[in-house]
Motif scaffolding. Structure first.
Motif, PDB file in Angstrom:
ATOM      1  N   PHE A 114      45.681  27.951  57.623  1.00  0.00           N
ATOM      2  CA  PHE A 114      45.125  28.362  56.332  1.00  0.00           C
ATOM      3  C   PHE A 114      45.426  27.310  55.282  1.00  0.00           C
ATOM      4  O   PHE A 114      46.577  26.962  55.051  1.00  0.00           O
ATOM      5  CB  PHE A 114      45.709  29.722  55.929  1.00  0.00           C
ATOM      6  CG  PHE A 114      45.153  30.264  54.641  1.00  0.00           C
ATOM      7  CD1 PHE A 114      43.830  30.649  54.565  1.00  0.00           C
ATOM      8  CD2 PHE A 114      45.948  30.380  53.513  1.00  0.00           C
ATOM      9  CE1 PHE A 114      43.304  31.153  53.385  1.00  0.00           C
ATOM     10  CE2 PHE A 114      45.434  30.882  52.334  1.00  0.00           C
ATOM     11  CZ  PHE A 114      44.107  31.263  52.277  1.00  0.00           C
ATOM     12  N   LYS A 115      44.382  26.804  54.633  1.00  0.00           N
ATOM     13  CA  LYS A 115      44.552  25.765  53.622  1.00  0.00           C
ATOM     14  C   LYS A 115      44.200  26.251  52.224  1.00  0.00           C
ATOM     15  O   LYS A 115      44.148  25.472  51.295  1.00  0.00           O
ATOM     16  CB  LYS A 115      43.692  24.558  53.984  1.00  0.00           C
ATOM     17  CG  LYS A 115      44.151  23.856  55.235  1.00  0.00           C
ATOM     18  CD  LYS A 115      43.198  22.720  55.572  1.00  0.00           C
ATOM     19  CE  LYS A 115      43.629  21.963  56.801  1.00  0.00           C
ATOM     20  NZ  LYS A 115      43.558  22.706  58.024  1.00  0.00           N
ATOM     21  N   GLY A 116      43.915  27.524  52.084  1.00  0.00           N
ATOM     22  CA  GLY A 116      43.527  28.071  50.784  1.00  0.00           C
ATOM     23  C   GLY A 116      42.084  28.540  50.810  1.00  0.00           C
ATOM     24  O   GLY A 116      41.311  28.197  51.703  1.00  0.00           O
ATOM     25  N   LEU A 117      41.727  29.335  49.817  1.00  0.00           N
ATOM     26  CA  LEU A 117      40.370  29.879  49.720  1.00  0.00           C
ATOM     27  C   LEU A 117      39.463  28.915  48.969  1.00  0.00           C
ATOM     28  O   LEU A 117      39.891  28.248  48.034  1.00  0.00           O
ATOM     29  CB  LEU A 117      40.401  31.226  48.987  1.00  0.00           C
ATOM     30  CG  LEU A 117      41.186  32.338  49.670  1.00  0.00           C
ATOM     31  CD1 LEU A 117      41.330  33.525  48.736  1.00  0.00           C
ATOM     32  CD2 LEU A 117      40.515  32.748  50.954  1.00  0.00           C
ATOM     33  N   SER A 118      38.215  28.868  49.368  1.00  0.00           N
ATOM     34  CA  SER A 118      37.230  28.010  48.724  1.00  0.00           C
ATOM     35  C   SER A 118      36.801  28.599  47.384  1.00  0.00           C
ATOM     36  O   SER A 118      36.695  29.813  47.236  1.00  0.00           O
ATOM     37  CB  SER A 118      36.016  27.883  49.639  1.00  0.00           C
ATOM     38  OG  SER A 118      34.952  27.279  48.954  1.00  0.00           O
ATOM     39  N   LYS A 119      36.517  27.710  46.430  1.00  0.00           N
ATOM     40  CA  LYS A 119      36.031  28.170  45.127  1.00  0.00           C
ATOM     41  C   LYS A 119      34.542  28.483  45.175  1.00  0.00           C
ATOM     42  O   LYS A 119      33.993  28.987  44.205  1.00  0.00           O
ATOM     43  CB  LYS A 119      36.293  27.106  44.064  1.00  0.00           C
ATOM     44  CG  LYS A 119      37.760  26.903  43.769  1.00  0.00           C
ATOM     45  CD  LYS A 119      37.942  25.815  42.733  1.00  0.00           C
ATOM     46  CE  LYS A 119      39.392  25.422  42.621  1.00  0.00           C
ATOM     47  NZ  LYS A 119      39.587  24.229  41.818  1.00  0.00           N
ATOM     48  N   SER A 120      33.881  28.188  46.269  1.00  0.00           N
ATOM     49  CA  SER A 120      32.428  28.386  46.359  1.00  0.00           C
ATOM     50  C   SER A 120      32.052  29.846  46.607  1.00  0.00           C
ATOM     51  O   SER A 120      30.871  30.165  46.682  1.00  0.00           O
ATOM     52  CB  SER A 120      31.849  27.515  47.473  1.00  0.00           C
ATOM     53  OG  SER A 120      32.331  27.957  48.725  1.00  0.00           O
ATOM     54  N   THR A 155      34.570  41.597  49.008  1.00  0.00           N
ATOM     55  CA  THR A 155      34.011  41.220  47.715  1.00  0.00           C
ATOM     56  C   THR A 155      34.875  41.808  46.611  1.00  0.00           C
ATOM     57  O   THR A 155      35.109  43.014  46.576  1.00  0.00           O
ATOM     58  CB  THR A 155      32.562  41.728  47.562  1.00  0.00           C
ATOM     59  OG1 THR A 155      31.784  41.197  48.629  1.00  0.00           O
ATOM     60  CG2 THR A 155      31.971  41.298  46.237  1.00  0.00           C
ATOM     61  N   ILE A 156      35.356  40.942  45.738  1.00  0.00           N
ATOM     62  CA  ILE A 156      36.187  41.362  44.607  1.00  0.00           C
ATOM     63  C   ILE A 156      35.294  41.332  43.369  1.00  0.00           C
ATOM     64  O   ILE A 156      34.840  40.263  42.949  1.00  0.00           O
ATOM     65  CB  ILE A 156      37.403  40.438  44.441  1.00  0.00           C
ATOM     66  CG1 ILE A 156      38.242  40.462  45.725  1.00  0.00           C
ATOM     67  CG2 ILE A 156      38.228  40.840  43.230  1.00  0.00           C
ATOM     68  CD1 ILE A 156      39.279  39.387  45.808  1.00  0.00           C
ATOM     69  N   VAL A 157      35.018  42.503  42.804  1.00  0.00           N
ATOM     70  CA  VAL A 157      34.137  42.625  41.645  1.00  0.00           C
ATOM     71  C   VAL A 157      35.000  42.693  40.391  1.00  0.00           C
ATOM     72  O   VAL A 157      35.892  43.534  40.290  1.00  0.00           O
ATOM     73  CB  VAL A 157      33.248  43.886  41.761  1.00  0.00           C
ATOM     74  CG1 VAL A 157      32.333  44.011  40.551  1.00  0.00           C
ATOM     75  CG2 VAL A 157      32.431  43.845  43.038  1.00  0.00           C
ATOM     76  N   THR A 158      34.727  41.794  39.434  1.00  0.00           N
ATOM     77  CA  THR A 158      35.486  41.752  38.191  1.00  0.00           C
ATOM     78  C   THR A 158      34.548  41.987  37.007  1.00  0.00           C
ATOM     79  O   THR A 158      33.326  41.924  37.153  1.00  0.00           O
ATOM     80  CB  THR A 158      36.179  40.382  37.995  1.00  0.00           C
ATOM     81  OG1 THR A 158      35.178  39.393  37.748  1.00  0.00           O
ATOM     82  CG2 THR A 158      36.994  39.990  39.203  1.00  0.00           C
ATOM     83  N   THR A 159      35.140  42.212  35.842  1.00  0.00           N
ATOM     84  CA  THR A 159      34.338  42.366  34.623  1.00  0.00           C
ATOM     85  C   THR A 159      34.141  41.031  33.929  1.00  0.00           C
ATOM     86  O   THR A 159      33.591  40.996  32.823  1.00  0.00           O
ATOM     87  CB  THR A 159      35.014  43.350  33.648  1.00  0.00           C
ATOM     88  OG1 THR A 159      36.300  42.833  33.310  1.00  0.00           O
ATOM     89  CG2 THR A 159      35.134  44.729  34.250  1.00  0.00           C
ATOM     90  N   ALA A 160      34.548  39.938  34.543  1.00  0.00           N
ATOM     91  CA  ALA A 160      34.430  38.612  33.936  1.00  0.00           C
ATOM     92  C   ALA A 160      32.953  38.235  33.779  1.00  0.00           C
ATOM     93  O   ALA A 160      32.131  38.557  34.625  1.00  0.00           O
ATOM     94  CB  ALA A 160      35.155  37.575  34.789  1.00  0.00           C
ATOM     95  N   GLU A 161      32.664  37.542  32.682  1.00  0.00           N
ATOM     96  CA  GLU A 161      31.282  37.111  32.417  1.00  0.00           C
ATOM     97  C   GLU A 161      30.931  35.852  33.201  1.00  0.00           C
ATOM     98  O   GLU A 161      29.791  35.667  33.592  1.00  0.00           O
ATOM     99  CB  GLU A 161      31.117  36.818  30.920  1.00  0.00           C
ATOM    100  CG  GLU A 161      31.353  38.011  30.024  1.00  0.00           C
ATOM    101  CD  GLU A 161      30.181  38.972  30.012  1.00  0.00           C
ATOM    102  OE1 GLU A 161      29.038  38.498  30.009  1.00  0.00           O
ATOM    103  OE2 GLU A 161      30.419  40.189  30.019  1.00  0.00           O
ATOM    104  N   THR A 162      31.912  34.974  33.403  1.00  0.00           N
ATOM    105  CA  THR A 162      31.648  33.695  34.068  1.00  0.00           C
ATOM    106  C   THR A 162      32.576  33.527  35.279  1.00  0.00           C
ATOM    107  O   THR A 162      33.591  34.211  35.402  1.00  0.00           O
ATOM    108  CB  THR A 162      31.897  32.512  33.114  1.00  0.00           C
ATOM    109  OG1 THR A 162      33.291  32.494  32.784  1.00  0.00           O
ATOM    110  CG2 THR A 162      31.066  32.629  31.853  1.00  0.00           C
ATOM    111  N   ASP A 163      32.199  32.573  36.132  1.00  0.00           N
ATOM    112  CA  ASP A 163      33.027  32.265  37.297  1.00  0.00           C
ATOM    113  C   ASP A 163      34.367  31.681  36.884  1.00  0.00           C
ATOM    114  O   ASP A 163      35.378  31.904  37.542  1.00  0.00           O
ATOM    115  CB  ASP A 163      32.300  31.281  38.224  1.00  0.00           C
ATOM    116  CG  ASP A 163      31.150  31.932  38.961  1.00  0.00           C
ATOM    117  OD1 ASP A 163      31.068  33.174  38.950  1.00  0.00           O
ATOM    118  OD2 ASP A 163      30.347  31.204  39.553  1.00  0.00           O
TER     119      ASP A 163
END
Length: 179
Positions: A114-120, A155-163
């Motif tokens: 495991f090298k970390g999660l992708s930002k994509s 899938t993690i759903v947030t209230t954030a407007e932007t990535d």
């Protein structure tokens, strides 16, 4: 009350408020829900796999999963409308925070190489999706009783407007993103 929820309230909210300069407490991004989905295409030929997936997903999430059925028939896949082809769970409130804490601190470190999660995995609206190919990384699943290793999408759903806001929120909560 979940310790991760307390951490969010006491540590993450002030950091996000300072970083993005929010004036209203309701502007600060927060987690809304986590959807865990197991697509089981092989259930067309082996219907017993759905029963096992129901049990395993219930063990992982602590909540009874729902069976997802095919919406339309596809002859090439020998699939008829209404056949069970997956299981899913939607987690909210304390169960969501407990699951996220176990995902970050127990399950992901058990992934080989495991090298970390992708930002994509962000969708442009502040939600993050990651795929896991082996569901046995969760300690709740007894790997000696598993017939087939199944993948899942979280899938993690947030209230954030932007990535960018969602990324900062998840990073502050401890998500191990790649550099």
């Amino acid at each position: 009350m979940s310790w991760l929820r307390d951490y969010y309230k006491n540590e993450v909210i002030p950091k996000l408020k300072e970083r993005f300069g929010y004036k209203n407490i309701h502007e600060i991004p927060k987690l809304e829900k986590i959807c865990v989905n197991m697509g089981l295409g092989e259930a067309v030929s082996n219907p017993k796999i759905i029963d096992q997936a129901l049990i395993e997903l219930a063990q992982i999430t602590g909540q009874k999963p729902k069976i997802c059925k095919a919406r339309k028939s596809i002859a090439g896949f020998k699939l008829r409308k209404g056949m069970p082809i997956g299981v899913m769970v939607t987690l909210r409130k304390n169960r969501m925070y407990d699951f996220l804490a176990r995902l970050i601190h127990v399950a992901l470190p058990r992934v080989k190489d495991f090298k970390g999660l992708s930002k994509s995995g962000f969708d442009g609206r502040g939600n993050y999706t990651l795929g896991i190919t082996d569901h046995t990384i969760f300690p709740e699943v007894d790997s000696s009783k598993v017939e087939r290793i199944k993948g899942m999408s979280i899938t993690i759903v947030t209230t954030a407007e932007t990535d960018e806001e969602a990324y900062e929120l998840l990073k502050e909560l401890g998500m191990p993103f790649r550099r």
